[in-house]
Design a protein around this motif. Structure first.
Motif, PDB file in Angstrom:
ATOM      1  N   LYS A 145       0.831  -1.181   0.086  1.00  0.00           N
ATOM      2  CA  LYS A 145      -0.086  -0.063   0.110  1.00  0.00           C
ATOM      3  C   LYS A 145       0.782   1.336  -0.021  1.00  0.00           C
ATOM      4  O   LYS A 145       0.557   2.368  -0.543  1.00  0.00           O
ATOM      5  CB  LYS A 145      -0.813  -0.094   1.110  1.00  0.00           C
ATOM      6  N   ASN A 146       2.057   1.094   0.692  1.00  0.00           N
ATOM      7  CA  ASN A 146       2.765   2.410   0.920  1.00  0.00           C
ATOM      8  C   ASN A 146       3.550   2.648  -0.426  1.00  0.00           C
ATOM      9  O   ASN A 146       3.514   3.686  -1.080  1.00  0.00           O
ATOM     10  CB  ASN A 146       3.954   2.061   1.825  1.00  0.00           C
TER      11      ASN A 146
ATOM     12  N   SER B 228       0.948   4.239  -2.946  1.00  0.00           N
ATOM     13  CA  SER B 228       0.686   5.573  -2.543  1.00  0.00           C
ATOM     14  C   SER B 228       1.879   6.639  -3.069  1.00  0.00           C
ATOM     15  O   SER B 228       1.540   7.503  -3.616  1.00  0.00           O
ATOM     16  CB  SER B 228       0.706   5.670  -1.078  1.00  0.00           C
ATOM     17  N   GLN B 229       3.154   6.009  -3.107  1.00  0.00           N
ATOM     18  CA  GLN B 229       4.225   6.746  -3.707  1.00  0.00           C
ATOM     19  C   GLN B 229       4.126   6.873  -5.293  1.00  0.00           C
ATOM     20  O   GLN B 229       4.054   7.829  -5.843  1.00  0.00           O
ATOM     21  CB  GLN B 229       5.562   6.022  -3.331  1.00  0.00           C
TER      22      GLN B 229
ATOM     23  N   ALA C 104       1.083   6.859  -6.764  1.00  0.00           N
ATOM     24  CA  ALA C 104      -0.098   7.791  -7.226  1.00  0.00           C
ATOM     25  C   ALA C 104       0.354   9.294  -6.938  1.00  0.00           C
ATOM     26  O   ALA C 104      -0.129  10.162  -7.829  1.00  0.00           O
ATOM     27  CB  ALA C 104      -1.252   7.413  -6.238  1.00  0.00           C
ATOM     28  N   LYS C 105       1.288   9.581  -6.203  1.00  0.00           N
ATOM     29  CA  LYS C 105       1.808  10.949  -5.849  1.00  0.00           C
ATOM     30  C   LYS C 105       2.466  11.378  -7.218  1.00  0.00           C
ATOM     31  O   LYS C 105       2.584  12.424  -7.515  1.00  0.00           O
ATOM     32  CB  LYS C 105       2.800  11.069  -4.814  1.00  0.00           C
TER      33      LYS C 105
ATOM     34  N   ASP D 249      -8.408   0.679  -2.849  1.00  0.00           N
ATOM     35  CA  ASP D 249      -8.159   2.090  -2.479  1.00  0.00           C
ATOM     36  C   ASP D 249      -7.106   2.807  -3.126  1.00  0.00           C
ATOM     37  O   ASP D 249      -7.036   3.939  -3.426  1.00  0.00           O
ATOM     38  CB  ASP D 249      -8.230   2.504  -1.004  1.00  0.00           C
ATOM     39  N   GLU D 250      -6.091   1.823  -3.221  1.00  0.00           N
ATOM     40  CA  GLU D 250      -4.785   2.314  -3.751  1.00  0.00           C
ATOM     41  C   GLU D 250      -4.511   2.016  -5.335  1.00  0.00           C
ATOM     42  O   GLU D 250      -3.704   2.252  -6.075  1.00  0.00           O
ATOM     43  CB  GLU D 250      -3.537   1.713  -3.074  1.00  0.00           C
TER      44      GLU D 250
END
Length: 574
Positions: free
Chosen positions: A347-348, A351-352, A354-355, A371-372
């Motif tokens: 997940k982490n 998230s990276q 997505a940024k 969600d990710e």
């Protein structure tokens, strides 16, 4: 005497099909093979107008097998020491050394170059004062993979080939800055009846070419070469043959294509399905969208699997996820079993991504990460939940092509790439106790231990067979564990019996599958034995299962469904 030099350009580093020049093609009715590049050399040797042939490749370790092949076949080859992408420079150094009057450049991925056309084109060029030849505007043709130049014409082309693209693609410099005087000629025959790819640049192209060569040598002598006019006739009469690689998108020389990464894992507990599916998706992205793909894989035991895809093997899960965190490709696909991956670390990483605006697509059982993700593609009839970011259904199953062939009275046993449920220990004893004359074939996956067979067992073990698709297609009855092999068996219209799935799927999914009536579902080996005996004795039961198998897959789209989803997700970015 006029000197004409043919240069075969080949490197094994192809972004879409690495090692393609050494892939085997049939060369006789007995099934013996020669590599693609050997067939090209054999065809050039039939040309009456060519004096000298040389191989142009690069001096890196990756291409050493090509250099070794050239030496074995007494073909001149001095590996190029310059920039590996400088094809024009690689050819020019050979031309300067050979000092020919005329040059024929041959792409090393086109094993259907036509000797008659080469002689026809060279004869016309030699008799003219022009720099190169082209077909007349009104002429449509199947020919691919050749370029013809006088020595003067080649020097002109080199002078205008100054950009990176024009150094990498033969003839592109003349498109940017036209300097060559071309002689427009007729074809040497009528090859205008069909338009089709005859170069090998993807797995689909290779499947097409392998089928062409297989068919030819079924009825032609080893000393013959595949006739291009015969290929045209085969394409006209057989839409199945035509469709093998009709979808492949030709890469343009002046376009930079997107790149993608696929992350997956494999092993005795995980199985091989995630990795095999990643290979299939890789081929689809390359063939439909010309997207270059790298697969990042982690193996539980460190055991690597042979593959024609571009694979980066990671020592452990942490190394794999660390690479994911730093990935800059605009498209990332993930094919993990959530029970065998650190979800928090994953997940982490997502998230990276997505940024950085990277699109993230999950494959199969990745609802916990929804969600990710930008999109979740489930290649299954069953979706655990309905959501606007989820695509699921029978249409989504990701299969490589399964041939159509007549069924044989045989039982095929598929326990998966790693036999994760350990059926090799107990199932053979049950199969040997069946009162039947039907032969039993046991497929041992590449990561699976050998099945435990009695000394007098009649079971024939096929260890990681290359013809697995053919075995599925021809088998009347298939016993399978839960996973891709089960649905390939149903798709292949076999009377399919699902072995006890244990933890591989939940109760709700089994109930939903049972309602489709496209396979039998056993809860124990004792029940599986009873069901198998029914299948062997009741042809109407086998026919019913086969008919239901046809029904559930009647709307099947396979990789096309995934490609359509990716197109919508990426929009104008591809």
């Amino acid at each position: 005497m006029t000197k004409t030099l043919a240069i075969i350009g080949a490197r094994l580093n192809s972004s879409r099909l690495a090692g393609k020049h050494l892939l085997p093609l049939q060369c006789d009715a007995m099934g013996h093979t020669q590599p693609i590049i050997s067939h090209i050399l054999n065809r050039l040797k039939q040309c009456k107008t060519i004096n000298t042939i040389e191989l142009a490749t690069t001096a890196d370790e990756f291409n050493q097998p090509l250099i070794d092949w050239a030496q074995l076949n007494a073909l001149a080859c001095i590996p190029f020491l310059g920039d590996v992408n400088d094809l024009m420079g690689r050819l020019d150094i050979i031309i300067k050394r050979q000092q020919p009057d005329f040059i024929v450049y041959i792409c090393g991925d086109c094993p259907l170059i036509d000797p008659d056309f080469i002689d026809h084109a060279l004869t016309a060029l030699v008799a003219s004062d022009r720099d190169t030849i082209t077909l007349k505007e009104s002429v449509l043709s199947l020919h691919e993979g050749m370029a013809f130049y006088s020595k003067e014409g080649w020097n002109k082309l080199m002078a205008v080939s100054t950009s990176a693209m024009s150094r990498e693609h033969v003839g592109y410099g003349d498109k940017l800055n036209p300097v060559l005087r071309a002689l427009a000629i007729d074809d040497c025959g009528d090859y205008s009846k069909v338009s089709h790819r005859i170069s090998v640049d993807t797995q689909a192209d290779y499947r097409f070419m392998a089928e062409i060569y297989r068919r030819w040598y079924l009825s032609h002598h080893i000393d013959t070469i595949v006739s291009l006019s015969w290929v045209q006739d085969e394409l006209l009469k057989d839409p199945v043959l035509f469709a093998i690689n009709a979808h492949v998108k030709q890469k343009a020389a002046d376009k930079n294509y997107s790149k993608a990464s696929i992350y997956c894992h494999l092993g005795p507990q995980i199985g091989l399905g995630h990795f095999k599916r990643s290979e299939l998706v890789t081929d689809a992205l390359q063939e439909y969208l010309s997207i270059g793909v790298t697969i990042h894989a982690y193996s539980e035991t460190g055991q690597k699997v042979d593959s024609s895809s571009n694979i980066v093997w990671h020592e452990n899960e942490q190394a794999l996820l660390a690479t994911l965190n730093e990935d800059l490709n605009p498209l990332i696909l993930l094919d993990f079993h959530p029970s065998f991956i650190n979800l928090e670390l994953l997940k982490n990483g997502l998230s990276q991504l997505a940024k950085r605006g990277i699109k993230r697509i999950g494959i199969d059982k990745m609802v916990p990460l929804l969600d990710e993700l930008d999109w979740l593609f489930i290649p299954s009839f069953n979706s655990p939940e309905h959501h606007p970011k989820i695509s699921a259904g029978w249409k989504n199953y990701l299969f490589s092509p399964i041939p159509q062939t007549e069924k044989q009275a045989q039982i095929l046993v598929l326990t998966g790439g790693s036999d994760a449920l350990g059926y090799g220990q107990k199932l053979p004893m049950m199969l040997d106790s069946i009162d039947s004359s039907w032969p039993i074939l046991w497929v041992q996956g590449p990561l699976a231990p050998a099945p435990l067979l009695a000394k007098d067992s009649s079971i024939v073990v096929k260890q990681n067979p290359e013809n697995l698709k053919e075995l599925i297609a021809e088998s009347e009855i298939i016993l399978s564990c839960y996973g891709l092999s089960l649905f390939e068996s149903i798709y292949g219209k076999a009377a399919t019996l699902l072995l006890p799935p244990k933890h591989l799927c939940d109760k709700a999914e089994l109930i939903a599958l049972k309602q489709e009536e496209c396979c039998l579902i056993s809860n124990s080996l004792k029940e599986a034995k009873s069901m198998l005996q029914q299948l062997l004795t009741k042809s109407e039961l086998r026919n019913s299962l086969q008919n239901k198998a046809t029904r559930v897959f009647e709307s099947h789209q396979g990789v096309q469904a995934l490609i359509d989803d990716i197109r919508r997700l990426l929009g104008t970015a591809i």
